[in-house]
Write a protein that holds these residues in place. Sequence first.
Motif, PDB file in Angstrom:
ATOM      1  N   VAL A   1       4.092 -11.355   0.905  1.00  0.00           N
ATOM      2  CA  VAL A   1       2.823 -11.303   1.629  1.00  0.00           C
ATOM      3  C   VAL A   1       2.718 -12.552   2.489  1.00  0.00           C
ATOM      4  CG1 VAL A   1       0.301 -11.275   1.435  1.00  0.00           C
ATOM      5  CG2 VAL A   1       1.686  -9.969  -0.179  1.00  0.00           C
ATOM      6  N   ASN A   2       2.292 -12.389   3.720  1.00  0.00           N
ATOM      7  CA  ASN A   2       2.091 -13.538   4.604  1.00  0.00           C
ATOM      8  C   ASN A   2       1.112 -14.521   3.966  1.00  0.00           C
ATOM      9  OD1 ASN A   2       3.724 -12.215   6.415  1.00  0.00           O
ATOM     10  ND2 ASN A   2       2.064 -11.603   7.805  1.00  0.00           N
ATOM     11  N   GLY A   3       1.437 -15.805   4.047  1.00  0.00           N
ATOM     12  CA  GLY A   3       0.569 -16.831   3.495  1.00  0.00           C
ATOM     13  C   GLY A   3       0.863 -17.187   2.051  1.00  0.00           C
ATOM     14  N   ILE A   4       1.851 -16.496   1.446  1.00  0.00           N
ATOM     15  CA  ILE A   4       2.209 -16.771   0.054  1.00  0.00           C
ATOM     16  C   ILE A   4       3.708 -17.051  -0.014  1.00  0.00           C
ATOM     17  CG2 ILE A   4       2.209 -15.925  -2.328  1.00  0.00           C
ATOM     18  CD1 ILE A   4      -0.066 -14.071  -1.610  1.00  0.00           C
ATOM     19  N   ASN A   5       4.069 -18.250  -0.440  1.00  0.00           N
ATOM     20  CA  ASN A   5       5.477 -18.649  -0.474  1.00  0.00           C
ATOM     21  C   ASN A   5       6.117 -18.392  -1.836  1.00  0.00           C
ATOM     22  OD1 ASN A   5       5.499 -19.612   2.235  1.00  0.00           O
ATOM     23  ND2 ASN A   5       4.510 -21.507   1.550  1.00  0.00           N
ATOM     24  N   ALA A   6       5.949 -17.176  -2.320  1.00  0.00           N
ATOM     25  CA  ALA A   6       6.546 -16.765  -3.592  1.00  0.00           C
ATOM     26  C   ALA A   6       6.425 -15.251  -3.689  1.00  0.00           C
ATOM     27  CB  ALA A   6       5.830 -17.424  -4.772  1.00  0.00           C
ATOM     28  N   PHE A   7       7.212 -14.650  -4.579  1.00  0.00           N
ATOM     29  CA  PHE A   7       7.057 -13.220  -4.815  1.00  0.00           C
ATOM     30  C   PHE A   7       5.682 -12.940  -5.412  1.00  0.00           C
ATOM     31  CE2 PHE A   7      11.861 -13.090  -5.162  1.00  0.00           C
ATOM     32  CZ  PHE A   7      12.028 -12.383  -3.979  1.00  0.00           C
ATOM     33  N   VAL A   8       5.174 -11.746  -5.120  1.00  0.00           N
ATOM     34  CA  VAL A   8       3.828 -11.367  -5.563  1.00  0.00           C
ATOM     35  C   VAL A   8       3.871  -9.983  -6.217  1.00  0.00           C
ATOM     36  CG1 VAL A   8       1.420 -11.084  -4.847  1.00  0.00           C
ATOM     37  CG2 VAL A   8       2.923 -12.597  -3.552  1.00  0.00           C
ATOM     38  N   ASP A   9       3.061  -9.817  -7.275  1.00  0.00           N
ATOM     39  CA  ASP A   9       2.896  -8.498  -7.885  1.00  0.00           C
ATOM     40  C   ASP A   9       2.055  -7.620  -6.960  1.00  0.00           C
ATOM     41  OD1 ASP A   9       4.172  -9.483 -10.157  1.00  0.00           O
ATOM     42  OD2 ASP A   9       2.291 -10.025 -11.122  1.00  0.00           O
ATOM     43  N   PHE A  10       2.472  -6.360  -6.824  1.00  0.00           N
ATOM     44  CA  PHE A  10       1.727  -5.395  -6.012  1.00  0.00           C
ATOM     45  C   PHE A  10       1.092  -4.335  -6.899  1.00  0.00           C
ATOM     46  CE2 PHE A  10       3.137  -7.320  -2.260  1.00  0.00           C
ATOM     47  CZ  PHE A  10       2.617  -6.658  -1.147  1.00  0.00           C
ATOM     48  N   ASN A  11      -0.105  -3.918  -6.501  1.00  0.00           N
ATOM     49  CA  ASN A  11      -0.881  -2.952  -7.267  1.00  0.00           C
ATOM     50  C   ASN A  11      -1.497  -1.907  -6.347  1.00  0.00           C
ATOM     51  OD1 ASN A  11      -1.208  -4.669 -10.006  1.00  0.00           O
ATOM     52  ND2 ASN A  11      -1.505  -6.029  -8.262  1.00  0.00           N
ATOM     53  N   VAL A  12      -1.810  -0.756  -6.927  1.00  0.00           N
ATOM     54  CA  VAL A  12      -2.595   0.245  -6.215  1.00  0.00           C
ATOM     55  C   VAL A  12      -3.785   0.653  -7.085  1.00  0.00           C
ATOM     56  CG1 VAL A  12      -0.758   1.196  -4.779  1.00  0.00           C
ATOM     57  CG2 VAL A  12      -1.104   2.101  -7.088  1.00  0.00           C
ATOM     58  N   PHE A  13      -4.841   1.094  -6.416  1.00  0.00           N
ATOM     59  CA  PHE A  13      -6.018   1.614  -7.102  1.00  0.00           C
ATOM     60  C   PHE A  13      -5.933   3.127  -7.149  1.00  0.00           C
ATOM     61  CE2 PHE A  13     -10.359   3.399  -6.673  1.00  0.00           C
ATOM     62  CZ  PHE A  13     -10.862   3.000  -7.900  1.00  0.00           C
ATOM     63  N   ASN A  14      -6.262   3.693  -8.280  1.00  0.00           N
ATOM     64  CA  ASN A  14      -6.158   5.139  -8.480  1.00  0.00           C
ATOM     65  C   ASN A  14      -7.460   5.825  -8.071  1.00  0.00           C
ATOM     66  OD1 ASN A  14      -5.179   7.627  -9.237  1.00  0.00           O
ATOM     67  ND2 ASN A  14      -5.528   7.318 -11.416  1.00  0.00           N
ATOM     68  N   GLY A  15      -7.657   5.938  -6.766  1.00  0.00           N
ATOM     69  CA  GLY A  15      -8.880   6.566  -6.283  1.00  0.00           C
ATOM     70  C   GLY A  15      -9.101   6.244  -4.811  1.00  0.00           C
ATOM     71  N   ASP A  16     -10.197   6.779  -4.261  1.00  0.00           N
ATOM     72  CA  ASP A  16     -10.522   6.530  -2.864  1.00  0.00           C
ATOM     73  C   ASP A  16     -11.494   5.360  -2.738  1.00  0.00           C
ATOM     74  OD1 ASP A  16     -12.969   7.558  -3.686  1.00  0.00           O
ATOM     75  OD2 ASP A  16     -12.672   9.501  -2.722  1.00  0.00           O
ATOM     76  N   SER A  17     -11.917   5.080  -1.511  1.00  0.00           N
ATOM     77  CA  SER A  17     -12.786   3.919  -1.269  1.00  0.00           C
ATOM     78  C   SER A  17     -14.139   4.068  -1.949  1.00  0.00           C
ATOM     79  CB  SER A  17     -12.965   3.711   0.238  1.00  0.00           C
ATOM     80  OG  SER A  17     -13.519   4.871   0.844  1.00  0.00           O
ATOM     81  N   ALA A  18     -14.656   5.288  -2.027  1.00  0.00           N
ATOM     82  CA  ALA A  18     -15.939   5.490  -2.687  1.00  0.00           C
ATOM     83  C   ALA A  18     -15.851   5.204  -4.176  1.00  0.00           C
ATOM     84  CB  ALA A  18     -16.429   6.928  -2.445  1.00  0.00           C
ATOM     85  N   THR A  19     -14.763   5.644  -4.808  1.00  0.00           N
ATOM     86  CA  THR A  19     -14.555   5.383  -6.230  1.00  0.00           C
ATOM     87  C   THR A  19     -14.349   3.896  -6.488  1.00  0.00           C
ATOM     88  OG1 THR A  19     -13.465   7.540  -6.394  1.00  0.00           O
ATOM     89  CG2 THR A  19     -13.208   6.066  -8.260  1.00  0.00           C
TER      90      THR A  19
END
Length: 256
Positions: free
Chosen positions: A231-249
């Motif tokens: 990710v830009n601005g982070i000088n290390a590996f980063v964990d990635f996640n997703v949310f199980n739902g839409d923006s309203a949820t």
Amino acid sequence: MARRRRDANYNGLKLIAVTLFIGLLVIWVLRWDHARRVKFAHYEAFGIDLPVLYSIHGIDVSRYQKEIRWNMVKAMNVEGVRIEFAFMKATEGEGLTDRYFKYNWRQAKKQKITRGAYHFFLPGQDPIKQAKHFISRVKLEKGDLPPVLDAEQAGVLPVNVYRAKIRQWLQMVEAHYKVKPIIYTSAEFYKKYMGPEFDEYPLWVAHYYERKSPRINRTWTFWQHNDRGNVNGINAFVDFNVFNGDSATFQQLLLK
């Protein structure tokens, strides 16, 4: 002889029927497995594959990512994919506070990135003292994610003792913030040390490099699917996640 021929014809038709049934069953199973399989696409800028059926992506960070340039995190847009939320390590055990938590907490809010705080639970220490430590360091506000219990170590505790201890932490934190905490753990750890009695809590499940949905037999809210993202601005590996739902949820989950 005629009866033998009739029996032979009957057995032949029976064999054909069984073969057709097995063939159709195999086709159905393959189609079901394909439908269950999550589609991934490679994003060069992130350096990893992302599950494209989810629209809300985020990261989690701690002192290992050091000082983050949150304005660059906010500005990153890769083919419409943005970092929309970030979980941050706040505390550990009875007295440790992540050295970058205060900075990350403040800067993420400044950049309007939805933020969440988590506590790394140490099974050998007092759960009440751990809960009080987290509460003393984390001031949640409207629009923040619920508090998170990072439960991934049981030590030498029997399962029933471990469950009782994390239950104490969860109940005390819920009473303070007036919201049910999220549990973070791996799919296997949840099955072994938690189970159905904790299904009432939202689950943030870690299951890396899985090409399907996380292998866990309960509803999950967040999925930590990769630990080697860029990710830009982070000088290390980063964990990635997703949310199980839409923006309203997603909005419904946030503190009111």
